[in-house]
Design a protein around this motif. Structure first.
Motif, PDB file in Angstrom:
ATOM      1  N   ASP A  59     -40.970 -32.968  60.619  1.00 20.45           N
ATOM      2  CA  ASP A  59     -39.811 -32.375  61.280  1.00 20.45           C
ATOM      3  C   ASP A  59     -38.613 -33.264  60.962  1.00 20.45           C
ATOM      4  O   ASP A  59     -38.462 -34.349  61.527  1.00 20.45           O
ATOM      5  CB  ASP A  59     -40.038 -32.288  62.783  1.00 20.45           C
ATOM      6  CG  ASP A  59     -38.906 -31.592  63.513  1.00 20.45           C
ATOM      7  OD1 ASP A  59     -37.805 -31.425  62.936  1.00 20.45           O
ATOM      8  OD2 ASP A  59     -39.106 -31.220  64.684  1.00 20.45           O
ATOM      9  N   GLN A  60     -37.783 -32.813  60.060  1.00 19.19           N
ATOM     10  CA  GLN A  60     -36.673 -33.628  59.572  1.00 19.19           C
ATOM     11  C   GLN A  60     -35.653 -33.952  60.665  1.00 19.19           C
ATOM     12  O   GLN A  60     -35.029 -35.008  60.644  1.00 19.19           O
ATOM     13  CB  GLN A  60     -35.994 -32.934  58.399  1.00 19.19           C
ATOM     14  CG  GLN A  60     -36.914 -32.834  57.204  1.00 19.19           C
ATOM     15  CD  GLN A  60     -36.324 -31.989  56.120  1.00 19.19           C
ATOM     16  OE1 GLN A  60     -35.156 -32.113  55.806  1.00 19.19           O
ATOM     17  NE2 GLN A  60     -37.128 -31.128  55.532  1.00 19.19           N
ATOM     18  N   LYS A  61     -35.495 -33.069  61.613  1.00 15.23           N
ATOM     19  CA  LYS A  61     -34.540 -33.313  62.694  1.00 15.23           C
ATOM     20  C   LYS A  61     -34.943 -34.525  63.530  1.00 15.23           C
ATOM     21  O   LYS A  61     -34.100 -35.236  64.052  1.00 15.23           O
ATOM     22  CB  LYS A  61     -34.375 -32.069  63.547  1.00 15.23           C
ATOM     23  CG  LYS A  61     -33.661 -30.948  62.798  1.00 15.23           C
ATOM     24  CD  LYS A  61     -33.261 -29.835  63.719  1.00 15.23           C
ATOM     25  CE  LYS A  61     -32.751 -28.634  62.997  1.00 15.23           C
ATOM     26  NZ  LYS A  61     -31.569 -28.773  62.235  1.00 15.23           N
ATOM     27  N   LYS A  62     -36.248 -34.781  63.623  1.00 13.28           N
ATOM     28  CA  LYS A  62     -36.727 -35.975  64.345  1.00 13.28           C
ATOM     29  C   LYS A  62     -36.284 -37.249  63.634  1.00 13.28           C
ATOM     30  O   LYS A  62     -36.197 -38.305  64.243  1.00 13.28           O
ATOM     31  CB  LYS A  62     -38.249 -35.964  64.471  1.00 13.28           C
ATOM     32  CG  LYS A  62     -38.801 -34.804  65.244  1.00 13.28           C
ATOM     33  CD  LYS A  62     -39.014 -35.181  66.657  1.00 13.28           C
ATOM     34  CE  LYS A  62     -39.744 -34.041  67.348  1.00 13.28           C
ATOM     35  NZ  LYS A  62     -39.554 -34.071  68.760  1.00 13.28           N
ATOM     36  N   LEU A  63     -36.024 -37.156  62.326  1.00  9.74           N
ATOM     37  CA  LEU A  63     -35.552 -38.287  61.539  1.00  9.74           C
ATOM     38  C   LEU A  63     -34.031 -38.270  61.384  1.00  9.74           C
ATOM     39  O   LEU A  63     -33.475 -38.999  60.573  1.00  9.74           O
ATOM     40  CB  LEU A  63     -36.211 -38.282  60.156  1.00  9.74           C
ATOM     41  CG  LEU A  63     -37.730 -38.415  60.144  1.00  9.74           C
ATOM     42  CD1 LEU A  63     -38.266 -38.250  58.739  1.00  9.74           C
ATOM     43  CD2 LEU A  63     -38.137 -39.765  60.729  1.00  9.74           C
ATOM     44  N   ASP A  64     -33.369 -37.421  62.166  1.00  5.25           N
ATOM     45  CA  ASP A  64     -31.917 -37.278  62.139  1.00  5.25           C
ATOM     46  C   ASP A  64     -31.405 -36.742  60.804  1.00  5.25           C
ATOM     47  O   ASP A  64     -30.297 -37.024  60.384  1.00  5.25           O
ATOM     48  CB  ASP A  64     -31.230 -38.612  62.486  1.00  5.25           C
ATOM     49  CG  ASP A  64     -29.816 -38.404  63.032  1.00  5.25           C
ATOM     50  OD1 ASP A  64     -29.518 -37.307  63.538  1.00  5.25           O
ATOM     51  OD2 ASP A  64     -29.007 -39.349  62.919  1.00  5.25           O
ATOM     52  N   LEU A  65     -32.258 -35.976  60.109  1.00  7.74           N
ATOM     53  CA  LEU A  65     -31.842 -35.291  58.881  1.00  7.74           C
ATOM     54  C   LEU A  65     -31.523 -33.854  59.281  1.00  7.74           C
ATOM     55  O   LEU A  65     -32.387 -32.982  59.276  1.00  7.74           O
ATOM     56  CB  LEU A  65     -32.942 -35.363  57.819  1.00  7.74           C
ATOM     57  CG  LEU A  65     -33.338 -36.767  57.393  1.00  7.74           C
ATOM     58  CD1 LEU A  65     -34.540 -36.726  56.450  1.00  7.74           C
ATOM     59  CD2 LEU A  65     -32.174 -37.494  56.752  1.00  7.74           C
ATOM     60  N   ASN A  66     -30.287 -33.614  59.655  1.00  9.66           N
ATOM     61  CA  ASN A  66     -29.877 -32.360  60.276  1.00  9.66           C
ATOM     62  C   ASN A  66     -29.484 -31.272  59.297  1.00  9.66           C
ATOM     63  O   ASN A  66     -29.358 -30.118  59.677  1.00  9.66           O
ATOM     64  CB  ASN A  66     -28.700 -32.632  61.226  1.00  9.66           C
ATOM     65  CG  ASN A  66     -29.081 -33.626  62.296  1.00  9.66           C
ATOM     66  OD1 ASN A  66     -30.089 -33.461  62.971  1.00  9.66           O
ATOM     67  ND2 ASN A  66     -28.297 -34.683  62.433  1.00  9.66           N
ATOM     68  N   LYS A 115     -28.323 -36.522  56.811  1.00 14.20           N
ATOM     69  CA  LYS A 115     -27.894 -36.625  58.206  1.00 14.20           C
ATOM     70  C   LYS A 115     -26.699 -35.710  58.494  1.00 14.20           C
ATOM     71  O   LYS A 115     -26.673 -35.001  59.488  1.00 14.20           O
ATOM     72  CB  LYS A 115     -27.537 -38.083  58.500  1.00 14.20           C
ATOM     73  CG  LYS A 115     -27.047 -38.359  59.879  1.00 14.20           C
ATOM     74  CD  LYS A 115     -26.730 -39.836  60.029  1.00 14.20           C
ATOM     75  CE  LYS A 115     -26.079 -40.113  61.363  1.00 14.20           C
ATOM     76  NZ  LYS A 115     -25.753 -41.531  61.518  1.00 14.20           N
ATOM     77  N   ASP A 116     -25.717 -35.750  57.598  1.00 14.35           N
ATOM     78  CA  ASP A 116     -24.489 -34.989  57.815  1.00 14.35           C
ATOM     79  C   ASP A 116     -23.762 -34.781  56.487  1.00 14.35           C
ATOM     80  O   ASP A 116     -24.231 -35.227  55.438  1.00 14.35           O
ATOM     81  CB  ASP A 116     -23.584 -35.694  58.831  1.00 14.35           C
ATOM     82  CG  ASP A 116     -23.279 -37.143  58.480  1.00 14.35           C
ATOM     83  OD1 ASP A 116     -23.264 -37.479  57.270  1.00 14.35           O
ATOM     84  OD2 ASP A 116     -23.080 -37.950  59.410  1.00 14.35           O
ATOM     85  N   GLU A 119     -23.004 -37.959  54.447  1.00 12.94           N
ATOM     86  CA  GLU A 119     -24.141 -38.473  53.679  1.00 12.94           C
ATOM     87  C   GLU A 119     -24.367 -37.641  52.420  1.00 12.94           C
ATOM     88  O   GLU A 119     -24.672 -38.179  51.358  1.00 12.94           O
ATOM     89  CB  GLU A 119     -25.401 -38.495  54.540  1.00 12.94           C
ATOM     90  CG  GLU A 119     -26.559 -39.207  53.879  1.00 12.94           C
ATOM     91  CD  GLU A 119     -27.756 -39.369  54.810  1.00 12.94           C
ATOM     92  OE1 GLU A 119     -28.857 -38.992  54.383  1.00 12.94           O
ATOM     93  OE2 GLU A 119     -27.579 -39.862  55.932  1.00 12.94           O
TER      94      GLU A 119
END
Length: 152
Positions: A59-66, A115-116, A119
């Protein structure tokens, strides 16, 4: 090569495709054969090269890869050495989920998690633009990513 496997082997492949962490016991129970037979079948499928690896979907969002993007890359030269160099370098870059070497308008597509937008911009300007054989890039944002395993 498909004639080397039967319906039980295909059931095993389907189950593992959707969850590579299933135990022999769980697989055996689901397809109605003994655990030892399941073990033997998986061993044979492995020896015959049906498995390229086992993967975990994070889950990429858990790694702050939004943000997920597909980054299409066009090279200005088509030489084996350039393609090999790009494949090697791109596969080492942080955030790259998958690398596709393509035929058509683009030479590569990178599936990327960032992340954003800052990045993403840094990835393109600081990492890709340093490679003099890249002619152009085109970024497409992924709105939804769902793994669908209907190959069997």
């Amino acid at each position: 090569m498909k004639n080397e496997i039967d319906s039980k082997d295909i059931q095993i492949l389907r189950l593992l495709l959707n969850n590579a962490r299933l135990s022999n016991k769980e697989i055996a129970a689901q397809i109605g054969i003994a655990q030892s037979s399941t073990h033997d079948r998986i061993k044979k499928l492995t020896q015959r090269g049906y498995f390229k690896g086992a993967y975990v979907q994070i889950d990429q969002k858990k790694l702050d890869l939004n943000i997920e993007v597909l980054l299409a890359i066009k090279l200005n030269k088509q030489h084996r050495s350039i393609i090999a160099d790009f494949r090697e370098k791109a596969s080492q870059l942080p955030g790259v989920i998958q690398l596709f070497h393509m035929a058509g308008n683009n030479d590569f597509i990178l599936h990327l998690g960032v992340k954003d937008s800052d990045e993403l911009r840094g990835f393109i300007l600081d990492r890709l633009s340093t490679l003099d054989y890249i002619q152009s890039t085109e970024t497409t944002m992924v709105l939804h990513n769902e793994r669908v395993n209907n190959i069997l």
